[in-house]
Motif scaffolding. Structure first.
Motif, mmCIF file in Angstrom:
data_model
loop_
_atom_site.group_PDB
_atom_site.id
_atom_site.type_symbol
_atom_site.label_atom_id
_atom_site.label_comp_id
_atom_site.label_asym_id
_atom_site.label_seq_id
_atom_site.Cartn_x
_atom_site.Cartn_y
_atom_site.Cartn_z
ATOM 1 N N MET A 19 0.755 -1.067 0.074
ATOM 2 C CA MET A 19 -0.037 0.031 -0.134
ATOM 3 C C MET A 19 0.973 1.281 -0.092
ATOM 4 S SD MET A 19 -2.775 1.346 2.806
ATOM 5 C CE MET A 19 -2.976 -0.352 3.700
ATOM 6 N N THR A 20 0.770 2.262 -0.838
ATOM 7 C CA THR A 20 1.362 3.269 -0.947
ATOM 8 C C THR A 20 1.015 4.291 0.296
ATOM 9 O OG1 THR A 20 -0.157 4.637 -2.126
ATOM 10 C CG2 THR A 20 1.415 3.605 -3.255
ATOM 11 N N LYS A 21 2.007 5.008 0.608
ATOM 12 C CA LYS A 21 1.879 5.703 2.084
ATOM 13 C C LYS A 21 0.475 6.642 1.931
ATOM 14 C CE LYS A 21 4.659 8.505 4.929
ATOM 15 N NZ LYS A 21 5.818 8.318 5.710
ATOM 16 N N TRP A 22 0.292 7.104 1.062
ATOM 17 C CA TRP A 22 -0.804 8.099 0.877
ATOM 18 C C TRP A 22 -2.077 7.155 1.635
ATOM 19 C CZ3 TRP A 22 -5.572 8.202 -1.695
ATOM 20 C CH2 TRP A 22 -5.902 7.200 -2.532
ATOM 21 N N LEU A 23 -2.205 6.179 1.410
ATOM 22 C CA LEU A 23 -3.434 5.510 1.851
ATOM 23 C C LEU A 23 -3.284 4.966 3.476
ATOM 24 C CD1 LEU A 23 -4.506 2.934 -0.777
ATOM 25 C CD2 LEU A 23 -5.940 4.946 -0.014
ATOM 26 N N GLN A 24 -1.979 5.468 3.903
ATOM 27 C CA GLN A 24 -2.074 4.869 5.332
ATOM 28 C C GLN A 24 -2.572 5.857 6.146
ATOM 29 O OE1 GLN A 24 2.150 4.213 6.003
ATOM 30 N NE2 GLN A 24 1.979 2.311 4.572
ATOM 31 N N SER A 25 -3.193 7.252 5.679
ATOM 32 C CA SER A 25 -3.763 8.519 6.290
ATOM 33 C C SER A 25 -5.096 8.180 6.280
ATOM 34 C CB SER A 25 -3.094 9.615 5.889
ATOM 35 O OG SER A 25 -4.061 10.674 6.295
ATOM 36 N N GLY A 26 -5.995 7.937 7.209
ATOM 37 C CA GLY A 26 -7.461 7.659 7.421
ATOM 38 C C GLY A 26 -7.878 9.201 6.681
ATOM 39 N N ARG A 27 -7.514 10.147 7.037
ATOM 40 C CA ARG A 27 -8.000 11.687 6.501
ATOM 41 C C ARG A 27 -7.690 11.625 5.076
ATOM 42 N NH1 ARG A 27 -6.272 16.799 9.281
ATOM 43 N NH2 ARG A 27 -7.565 15.868 11.112
ATOM 44 N N ARG A 28 -6.373 11.208 4.409
ATOM 45 C CA ARG A 28 -6.420 11.239 2.934
ATOM 46 C C ARG A 28 -7.466 10.416 2.393
ATOM 47 N NH1 ARG A 28 0.144 11.321 2.724
ATOM 48 N NH2 ARG A 28 0.274 13.238 3.902
ATOM 49 N N ARG A 29 -7.484 9.082 3.005
ATOM 50 C CA ARG A 29 -8.308 8.061 2.369
ATOM 51 C C ARG A 29 -9.780 8.572 2.238
ATOM 52 N NH1 ARG A 29 -5.980 4.019 5.256
ATOM 53 N NH2 ARG A 29 -7.367 4.149 7.079
ATOM 54 N N ASP A 30 -10.260 9.333 3.463
ATOM 55 C CA ASP A 30 -11.723 9.795 3.421
ATOM 56 C C ASP A 30 -11.722 10.831 2.343
ATOM 57 O OD1 ASP A 30 -11.993 7.842 5.543
ATOM 58 O OD2 ASP A 30 -11.990 9.073 7.222
ATOM 59 N N GLU A 56 -2.159 16.325 -3.398
ATOM 60 C CA GLU A 56 -1.995 16.944 -4.522
ATOM 61 C C GLU A 56 -0.742 16.745 -4.979
ATOM 62 O OE1 GLU A 56 -2.678 21.259 -6.707
ATOM 63 O OE2 GLU A 56 -2.826 21.430 -4.576
ATOM 64 N N ASP A 57 0.348 17.150 -4.016
ATOM 65 C CA ASP A 57 1.774 16.645 -4.348
ATOM 66 C C ASP A 57 2.032 15.375 -4.841
ATOM 67 O OD1 ASP A 57 2.192 19.417 -3.835
ATOM 68 O OD2 ASP A 57 3.027 18.834 -1.859
ATOM 69 N N SER A 58 1.137 14.345 -4.196
ATOM 70 C CA SER A 58 1.388 12.915 -4.695
ATOM 71 C C SER A 58 0.636 12.505 -6.213
ATOM 72 C CB SER A 58 0.763 11.916 -3.619
ATOM 73 O OG SER A 58 1.466 12.289 -2.513
ATOM 74 N N GLY A 59 -0.014 13.714 -6.574
ATOM 75 C CA GLY A 59 -0.502 13.242 -7.776
ATOM 76 C C GLY A 59 -1.798 12.567 -7.873
ATOM 77 N N PHE A 60 -2.373 12.448 -6.440
ATOM 78 C CA PHE A 60 -3.742 11.878 -6.486
ATOM 79 C C PHE A 60 -4.904 12.651 -6.507
ATOM 80 C CE2 PHE A 60 -0.670 8.874 -4.366
ATOM 81 C CZ PHE A 60 -1.011 7.907 -5.333
ATOM 82 N N VAL A 61 -4.789 14.030 -6.271
ATOM 83 C CA VAL A 61 -5.853 14.950 -6.297
ATOM 84 C C VAL A 61 -5.387 16.161 -7.188
ATOM 85 C CG1 VAL A 61 -7.185 16.737 -4.754
ATOM 86 C CG2 VAL A 61 -6.806 14.259 -4.193
ATOM 87 N N GLU A 62 -6.322 16.737 -7.883
ATOM 88 C CA GLU A 62 -5.817 18.070 -8.625
ATOM 89 C C GLU A 62 -6.878 19.031 -8.119
ATOM 90 O OE1 GLU A 62 -6.125 16.836 -12.750
ATOM 91 O OE2 GLU A 62 -8.397 16.606 -12.676
ATOM 92 N N LYS A 63 -6.191 20.244 -8.142
ATOM 93 C CA LYS A 63 -6.985 21.696 -7.716
ATOM 94 C C LYS A 63 -7.262 22.620 -8.581
ATOM 95 C CE LYS A 63 -4.732 24.522 -5.439
ATOM 96 N NZ LYS A 63 -4.100 25.514 -4.415
ATOM 97 N N ARG A 64 -8.211 23.074 -9.018
ATOM 98 C CA ARG A 64 -8.783 24.010 -9.825
ATOM 99 C C ARG A 64 -9.476 25.285 -8.935
ATOM 100 N NH1 ARG A 64 -13.711 24.696 -11.436
ATOM 101 N NH2 ARG A 64 -15.131 23.029 -11.506
ATOM 102 N N ASP A 122 -7.122 10.285 -12.199
ATOM 103 C CA ASP A 122 -7.216 9.079 -12.464
ATOM 104 C C ASP A 122 -6.472 7.976 -11.772
ATOM 105 O OD1 ASP A 122 -8.749 9.967 -14.682
ATOM 106 O OD2 ASP A 122 -7.177 9.475 -16.354
ATOM 107 N N GLY A 123 -5.228 8.280 -11.178
ATOM 108 C CA GLY A 123 -4.469 7.528 -10.419
ATOM 109 C C GLY A 123 -4.935 7.454 -9.135
ATOM 110 N N GLY A 124 -5.615 8.667 -8.588
ATOM 111 C CA GLY A 124 -6.094 8.735 -7.333
ATOM 112 C C GLY A 124 -7.487 7.861 -7.374
ATOM 113 N N GLU A 125 -8.288 8.124 -8.503
ATOM 114 C CA GLU A 125 -9.528 7.221 -8.430
ATOM 115 C C GLU A 125 -9.213 5.528 -8.446
ATOM 116 O OE1 GLU A 125 -13.925 6.607 -10.882
ATOM 117 O OE2 GLU A 125 -12.549 8.362 -11.025
#
Length: 94
Positions: free
Chosen positions: A1-12, A55-63, A75-78
């Protein structure tokens, strides 16, 4: 599992984005929904730090839409959210 998923808040946050009607939410909508779910206040610095990490990990984008920052999964985040969802479902079936 990549580190970004280890955070519950990030997952949520990612699950809220994938579940949203348009596939995107304003930052304040995300924060409000998380606070309602956790039943506690989330410090803005911590919340926006989480969004920045995603965003820095490339899983979320901001506009920017007017005065608001709007976030959506890449797409990678989804793909990661759906993989994690499948794993959770497998665990619950056992």
């Amino acid at each position: 599992m990549t580190k970004w998923l280890q955070s519950g808040r990030r997952r949520d946050i990612c699950f809220l984005l994938v579940a949203s009607e348009d596939g995107e939410l304003r930052s304040q909508q995300l924060k409000s929904q998380l606070e309602a779910h956790y039943d506690e206040h989330i410090e803005p610095k911590s919340f926006y730090g989480t969004l920045s990490a995603l965003e820095d990990s490339g899983f979320v984008e901001k506009r920017t839409a007017g005065l608001h920052d709007v976030y959506a999964l890449t797409d990678g985040g989804e793909r990661r959210v759906r993989e994690h969802y499948e794993w959770v479902c497998e665990c619950l079936e056992e």
